[in-house]
Design a protein around this motif. Structure first.
Motif, PDB file in Angstrom:
ATOM      1  N   ALA A  80     -11.464  -6.820 -10.142  1.00  0.00           N
ATOM      2  CA  ALA A  80     -12.508  -7.409  -9.289  1.00  0.00           C
ATOM      3  C   ALA A  80     -12.419  -8.926  -9.415  1.00  0.00           C
ATOM      4  O   ALA A  80     -12.241  -9.466 -10.510  1.00  0.00           O
ATOM      5  CB  ALA A  80     -13.879  -6.922  -9.703  1.00  0.00           C
TER       6      ALA A  80
ATOM      7  N   LYS B  98     -17.637 -18.013  -7.292  1.00  0.00           N
ATOM      8  CA  LYS B  98     -18.884 -18.780  -7.287  1.00  0.00           C
ATOM      9  C   LYS B  98     -18.657 -19.966  -6.350  1.00  0.00           C
ATOM     10  O   LYS B  98     -17.917 -20.888  -6.662  1.00  0.00           O
ATOM     11  CB  LYS B  98     -19.223 -19.248  -8.693  1.00  0.00           C
ATOM     12  CG  LYS B  98     -20.587 -19.856  -8.833  1.00  0.00           C
ATOM     13  CD  LYS B  98     -20.882 -20.143 -10.302  1.00  0.00           C
ATOM     14  CE  LYS B  98     -22.288 -20.622 -10.499  1.00  0.00           C
ATOM     15  NZ  LYS B  98     -22.551 -20.929 -11.923  1.00  0.00           N
TER      16      LYS B  98
ATOM     17  N   ASP C 126     -11.806 -10.129 -13.191  1.00  0.00           N
ATOM     18  CA  ASP C 126     -12.241  -9.115 -14.149  1.00  0.00           C
ATOM     19  C   ASP C 126     -11.429  -7.846 -13.900  1.00  0.00           C
ATOM     20  O   ASP C 126     -11.267  -7.430 -12.754  1.00  0.00           O
ATOM     21  CB  ASP C 126     -13.725  -8.781 -13.970  1.00  0.00           C
ATOM     22  CG  ASP C 126     -14.632  -9.952 -14.284  1.00  0.00           C
ATOM     23  OD1 ASP C 126     -14.322 -10.685 -15.235  1.00  0.00           O
ATOM     24  OD2 ASP C 126     -15.635 -10.127 -13.567  1.00  0.00           O
TER      25      ASP C 126
ATOM     26  N   TRP D   1     -13.727 -19.300  -9.832  1.00  0.00           N
ATOM     27  CA  TRP D   1     -13.376 -17.903  -9.690  1.00  0.00           C
ATOM     28  C   TRP D   1     -13.014 -17.295 -11.046  1.00  0.00           C
ATOM     29  O   TRP D   1     -12.675 -17.992 -11.989  1.00  0.00           O
ATOM     30  CB  TRP D   1     -12.241 -17.699  -8.697  1.00  0.00           C
ATOM     31  CG  TRP D   1     -10.942 -18.345  -9.097  1.00  0.00           C
ATOM     32  CD1 TRP D   1     -10.564 -19.622  -8.885  1.00  0.00           C
ATOM     33  CD2 TRP D   1      -9.869 -17.720  -9.809  1.00  0.00           C
ATOM     34  NE1 TRP D   1      -9.324 -19.855  -9.396  1.00  0.00           N
ATOM     35  CE2 TRP D   1      -8.874 -18.688  -9.980  1.00  0.00           C
ATOM     36  CE3 TRP D   1      -9.662 -16.452 -10.322  1.00  0.00           C
ATOM     37  CZ2 TRP D   1      -7.675 -18.420 -10.636  1.00  0.00           C
ATOM     38  CZ3 TRP D   1      -8.471 -16.187 -10.965  1.00  0.00           C
ATOM     39  CH2 TRP D   1      -7.487 -17.155 -11.124  1.00  0.00           C
ATOM     40  N   ARG D   2     -13.129 -15.976 -11.106  1.00  0.00           N
ATOM     41  CA  ARG D   2     -12.799 -15.248 -12.334  1.00  0.00           C
ATOM     42  C   ARG D   2     -12.265 -13.875 -11.934  1.00  0.00           C
ATOM     43  O   ARG D   2     -12.766 -13.240 -11.010  1.00  0.00           O
ATOM     44  CB  ARG D   2     -14.067 -15.095 -13.191  1.00  0.00           C
ATOM     45  CG  ARG D   2     -13.805 -14.386 -14.509  1.00  0.00           C
ATOM     46  CD  ARG D   2     -15.060 -14.272 -15.356  1.00  0.00           C
ATOM     47  NE  ARG D   2     -15.918 -13.245 -14.787  1.00  0.00           N
ATOM     48  CZ  ARG D   2     -17.238 -13.277 -14.817  1.00  0.00           C
ATOM     49  NH1 ARG D   2     -17.864 -14.285 -15.382  1.00  0.00           N
ATOM     50  NH2 ARG D   2     -17.943 -12.315 -14.303  1.00  0.00           N
TER      51      ARG D   2
ATOM     52  N   THR E  48     -14.427 -12.384  -8.894  1.00  0.00           N
ATOM     53  CA  THR E  48     -15.764 -12.950  -8.731  1.00  0.00           C
ATOM     54  C   THR E  48     -15.614 -14.423  -8.334  1.00  0.00           C
ATOM     55  O   THR E  48     -14.914 -15.180  -9.003  1.00  0.00           O
ATOM     56  CB  THR E  48     -16.581 -12.837 -10.030  1.00  0.00           C
ATOM     57  OG1 THR E  48     -16.598 -11.463 -10.434  1.00  0.00           O
ATOM     58  CG2 THR E  48     -17.997 -13.323  -9.833  1.00  0.00           C
TER      59      THR E  48
ATOM     60  N   GLN F 299     -18.404 -11.067  -4.941  1.00  0.00           N
ATOM     61  CA  GLN F 299     -17.469 -10.260  -5.726  1.00  0.00           C
ATOM     62  C   GLN F 299     -16.737  -9.321  -4.776  1.00  0.00           C
ATOM     63  O   GLN F 299     -17.336  -8.707  -3.899  1.00  0.00           O
ATOM     64  CB  GLN F 299     -18.204  -9.460  -6.799  1.00  0.00           C
ATOM     65  CG  GLN F 299     -17.256  -8.784  -7.766  1.00  0.00           C
ATOM     66  CD  GLN F 299     -17.981  -8.194  -8.959  1.00  0.00           C
ATOM     67  OE1 GLN F 299     -19.104  -7.734  -8.830  1.00  0.00           O
ATOM     68  NE2 GLN F 299     -17.343  -8.204 -10.105  1.00  0.00           N
ATOM     69  N   THR F 300     -15.419  -9.242  -4.965  1.00  0.00           N
ATOM     70  CA  THR F 300     -14.603  -8.416  -4.085  1.00  0.00           C
ATOM     71  C   THR F 300     -13.398  -7.884  -4.843  1.00  0.00           C
ATOM     72  O   THR F 300     -13.072  -8.361  -5.931  1.00  0.00           O
ATOM     73  CB  THR F 300     -14.147  -9.228  -2.851  1.00  0.00           C
ATOM     74  OG1 THR F 300     -13.437  -8.369  -1.985  1.00  0.00           O
ATOM     75  CG2 THR F 300     -13.274 -10.400  -3.243  1.00  0.00           C
TER      76      THR F 300
ATOM     77  N   ILE G 271     -22.727 -16.348  -5.022  1.00  0.00           N
ATOM     78  CA  ILE G 271     -21.808 -15.580  -5.862  1.00  0.00           C
ATOM     79  C   ILE G 271     -21.337 -14.372  -5.066  1.00  0.00           C
ATOM     80  O   ILE G 271     -22.139 -13.610  -4.532  1.00  0.00           O
ATOM     81  CB  ILE G 271     -22.481 -15.156  -7.185  1.00  0.00           C
ATOM     82  CG1 ILE G 271     -22.871 -16.403  -7.965  1.00  0.00           C
ATOM     83  CG2 ILE G 271     -21.563 -14.261  -7.992  1.00  0.00           C
ATOM     84  CD1 ILE G 271     -23.610 -16.157  -9.243  1.00  0.00           C
TER      85      ILE G 271
END
Length: 199
Positions: A147, A151, A132, A129-130, A149, A166-167, A164
């Motif tokens: 956000a 994976k 942003d 996870w990341r 992201t 994104q939320t 992938i």
């Protein structure tokens, strides 16, 4: 737990009372073949000629027996419950004993066949996870737009796939709450009983 049969299934199984026990055993063999390889109209026609009935009657009898065996195996019905289920149908004692023996001899194989037919769903392997955060853009100098992201690595039949996602954090928190609620629901007595019967 008793197995509840519809009136249609009871009618299909009623044919078994009109034939000898050796024929019922043969129907059990045909029912197992039906589960392993699928339906075979030639077998029904051959049996219909021998018994002087329509092939549709034979097919209904075999399908009724197949349903009785698969549902009983799926629910892991005990010997006593199976006997009670068959007793409700009003069959003679000899036929009840024959059906019970058929069930006991084949229930493990039926469960293995049913488990092979169940769809194989992907399972969790790992997660990256990341976070942003967009602090500004050309039109808005002071904005905070976070956000997350994700994976997600999944495994199915020995091969791995990656998804992938994104939320935003609010949606992610809602998703976490729903998953925690589902996990809490799995700890209830009702769900434990269902899971025990599935295994």
């Amino acid at each position: 737990m008793l197995l509840v049969l519809s009136e249609e299934h009871k009618e299909h199984l009623a044919f078994l009372t009109q034939v000898e026990s050796s024929v019922v055993s043969e129907f059990g063999r045909i029912a197992m073949g039906f589960l392993r390889k699928g339906t075979n109209p030639k077998i029904y026609e051959g049996a219909a000629r021998k018994l002087n009935v329509s092939s549709e009657t034979i097919q209904h009898g075999v399908e009724g027996l197949t349903y009785l065996l698969t549902e009983s195996s799926k629910l892991m019905i005990s010997e006593i419950d199976f006997q009670d289920t068959v007793l409700i149908l009003g069959f003679p004692e000899e036929l009840n004993a024959l059906l019970l023996q058929l069930y006991l001899d084949n229930r493990k194989e039926i469960r293995s066949i049913l488990s092979e037919l169940a769809p194989k769903l992907p399972s969790y392997h790992s997660l990256e996870w990341r976070l942003d955060v967009q602090l500004a853009s050309r039109s808005l100098r002071q904005q905070i737009k976070p956000a997350v992201t994700l994976k997600l690595h999944l495994e199915q039949n020995g091969s791995q796939t990656t998804k992938i996602l994104q939320t935003d954090p609010a949606t992610l928190l809602h998703l976490i709450q729903q998953l925690e609620q589902a996990l809490g629901e799995m700890k209830t007595n009702h769900c434990r009983r269902i899971v025990r019967n599935i295994k």
